[in-house]
Design an enzyme around this catalytic site. Structure first.
Site, PDB file in Angstrom:
ATOM      1  N   ASP A 333     116.118  -5.393   1.186  1.00 20.11           N
ATOM      2  CA  ASP A 333     115.766  -3.945   1.014  1.00 20.11           C
ATOM      3  C   ASP A 333     116.972  -3.144   0.940  1.00 20.11           C
ATOM      4  OD1 ASP A 333     116.505  -4.654   3.729  1.00 20.11           O
ATOM      5  OD2 ASP A 333     115.815  -2.786   4.523  1.00 20.11           O
ATOM      6  N   GLU A 334     116.730  -1.911   0.265  1.00 25.28           N
ATOM      7  CA  GLU A 334     117.685  -0.889   0.262  1.00 25.28           C
ATOM      8  C   GLU A 334     119.017  -1.407   0.026  1.00 25.28           C
ATOM      9  OE1 GLU A 334     115.773   2.311   3.462  1.00 25.28           O
ATOM     10  OE2 GLU A 334     117.009   0.694   3.981  1.00 25.28           O
TER      11      GLU A 334
HETATM   12  C1  TNX Z   1     114.019   1.661   6.193  1.00 28.05           C
HETATM   13  S1  TNX Z   1     111.878  -0.385   6.029  1.00 28.05           S
HETATM   14  C2  TNX Z   1     114.395   0.930   6.295  1.00 28.05           C
HETATM   15  C3  TNX Z   1     115.428   0.617   7.636  1.00 28.05           C
HETATM   16  C4  TNX Z   1     115.178   1.694   8.406  1.00 28.05           C
HETATM   17  C5  TNX Z   1     114.028   2.274   8.521  1.00 28.05           C
HETATM   18  C6  TNX Z   1     113.760   3.530   9.446  1.00 28.05           C
HETATM   19  C7  TNX Z   1     113.035  -0.990   5.536  1.00 28.05           C
HETATM   20  C8  TNX Z   1     112.853  -2.062   4.791  1.00 28.05           C
HETATM   21  N1  TNX Z   1     114.478  -0.263   5.510  1.00 28.05           N
HETATM   22  O1  TNX Z   1     116.502   0.118   7.304  1.00 28.05           O
HETATM   23  O2  TNX Z   1     115.546   1.357   9.748  1.00 28.05           O
HETATM   24  O3  TNX Z   1     113.665   2.811   7.052  1.00 28.05           O
HETATM   25  O4  TNX Z   1     112.553   3.832   9.605  1.00 28.05           O
END
Ligand code: TNX
Length: 519
Positions: A333-334
């Protein structure tokens, strides 16, 4: 004392006992008034009661060795609050009294069970040992809430309403996720969380073991991951990590409660803790500083260095060796600072490494940009288009939309913990959705279940965890267990309100939402 006097005394004693219990039928109880979460498939009340006493014995069907540890678990659940010394033993045939644990003749891999409560006997028959375990969780909710206390309680009588329950889950994957990276949680904390999710018949605990703020699992071939990467957390606290022995202990504790641990190593982004421990994993060869803030998306493994894949291979190899469950979560993710042309081959190689070590991959929905392997699961949290891309490749989807399933979202603007980037999620919002309905364009057959993640940027201890998790988690457990047509907020909230006494007995620091009629 002579033999004669002894015999007379015994007779008199038997008479007294019989006057107290044989003549007075147990007070009637109505099974249909009990609060059971998740709601069972079918329930018939027969208007009487079973009385649990010190004479109650737990019987297990001979030959079903898997049932012995469950019988022991049940005795250990019943004895502290009742003060009884309930024992267990195996029998050839169904007894006519006591609690009988058995496997359905038809047998199978399913998690269903029937719970038949008669005045003299309770029978829990599971499709599998897991089914028997779930029958026991239902029985717990039918006993007075004081049964959950750890010291002897002066309960007038330990009654269970008579009737019959037939039950089975909708989804095979009913999960919770705990982020132990942003803030570290001890082995004891994780075990308590396992107990709490198992009480509501959830069967997967996804542990988010690494992120920018901390690396939480000992990897023997890369010791600095924990020596350096394990020593930080959000806000500058001391962090921590699980030794491999501790992790195995968690896995075993979970297994005994029919919970499978799904470990996650998040990559190629969310890796600052690893990058701070090993300079060679960075493209510029320089170690980063430990990170204690709550920003996301700034870190990446250097995807075109071969050492990166050696690292991934070693980590997955060691983790796979410690994990009996079939899935390893590779995050994905991200990864905002990983170019897409680097991200895609990285995810493809990471999947191959997981497969090589005998496991299947799970990843956050972004991994669908890469070519997915046959058995990979995409966890939809953000973009439904990604989940669709995964399904088009033949992959299955785990449903955990941040807008409804995230336990770290605030209830409303007055919540003192949590985040709200995906909106506010009151108790009814967390309950009133359905996996198939919400995942627009994703066929029901592609959905393996749901998961409720708890990210811990704002959560530092169990009391805070419980405030965000309760009372939303029971509702999320019901979404994973009970079919949509049987779920209804107006009747659910009444059942939830009745769980208050159980939360209190379990010392759960729940959020007393005004939307629930607490009783
Ligand atoms: C998004 S959900 C993220 C996390 C954060 C979260 C906080 C996701 C796959 N990645 O790294 O902790 O939001 O709500």
């Amino acid at each position: 004392m002579s033999q004669q006097i002894l015999t007379k005394l015994a007779g008199a004693l038997a008479l007294v006992i019989c006057l107290a219990s044989c003549s007075t039928p147990p007070p009637p109880k109505d099974l249909s008034q009990d609060s059971i979460i998740p709601l069972p498939e079918s329930l018939t009340a027969t208007g009487s009661s079973y009385v649990l006493t010190n004479e109650t014995v737990i019987y297990t069907q001979k030959g079903s060795t898997d049932l012995t540890p469950i019988a022991k678990y049940l005795a250990e659940m019943l004895n502290p609050a009742t003060g009884f010394d309930i024992k267990w033993k195996s029998v050839d045939n169904a007894p006519n009294k006591g609690i009988y644990l058995a496997l359905e003749q038809s047998g199978g891999a399913g998690e269903g069970y029937t719970l038949d409560i008669q005045e003299k006997r309770i029978t829990i028959a599971g499709n599998s040992p897991a089914g028997v375990f779930y029958g026991i969780q239902t029985l717990r909710q039918l006993l007075p809430a004081a049964i959950e206390k750890s010291s002897v309680q002066q309960e007038a009588q330990w009654l269970v309403a008579t009737g019959k329950i037939t039950d089975k889950p909708t989804y095979g994957y009913r999960g919770a996720m705990l982020d132990v990276s942003r803030h570290f949680f001890s082995v004891a904390d994780v075990k308590r969380y396992i107990d709490l999710i198992a009480f509501y018949k959830m069967n997967r605990l996804h542990l988010h073991l690494s992120d920018d703020q901390g690396w939480r699992i000992e990897i023997k071939s890369w010791p600095k991951l924990t020596e350096i990467g394990g020593k930080s957390e959000v806000g500058g606290g001391e962090g921590g990590f699980y030794t491999q022995e501790q992790y195995k202990d968690i896995v075993k504790y979970a297994q005994d409660r029919y919970v499978t641990i799904v470990p996650e190593i998040d990559m190629p982004g969310h890796t600052n803790a690893a990058l701070s421990a090993y300079p060679e994993l960075n493209c510029d060869g320089k170690a980063t500083k430990p990170y204690t803030g709550i920003e996301v998306g700034f870190s990446t493994l250097c995807t075109d260095k071969e050492i990166t894949y050696q690292f991934v291979d070693d980590v997955i190899r060691e983790l796979a060796g410690l994990t009996p469950g079939e899935y390893i979560h590779i995050g994905g993710d991200e990864s905002h600072v990983t170019a897409m042309e680097d991200y895609i081959p990285f995810i493809e190689r990471a999947q191959q490494i997981v497969t090589k070590h005998g496991k299947k991959s799970m990843g956050w929905d972004e991994i669908a940009h890469a070519k997915l392997e046959q058995n990979t699961i995409a966890q939809w949290w953000s973009k439904v288009e990604n989940a669709k891309m995964a399904v088009e490749q033949g992959a299955k989807v785990l449903v955990s939309p941040a807008t409804n399933a995230y336990l770290d979202m605030q209830y409303d603007s007055t919540s003192h913990l949590g985040l709200h980037w995906a909106g506010y999620t009151e108790v009814d919002d967390a309950y009133q959705w359905d996996a198939v309905e919400i995942a627009k364009g994703i066929p029901a057959g592609s959905i393996i279940g749901i998961e409720a993640p708890l990210w811990t940027e704002t959560v530092t201890n169990m009391d805070e965890l419980e405030y965000l998790v309760f009372p939303r988690l029971p509702g999320l457990a019901e979404i994973g267990w009970t079919p949509k047509q049987n779920r209804n907020w107006d009747t659910y909230k009444v059942r939830l309100g009745k769980q208050k006494v159980r939360f209190e007995a379990l010392e759960i620091d729940y959020y007393a939402s005004k939307r629930v009629p607490w009783q």
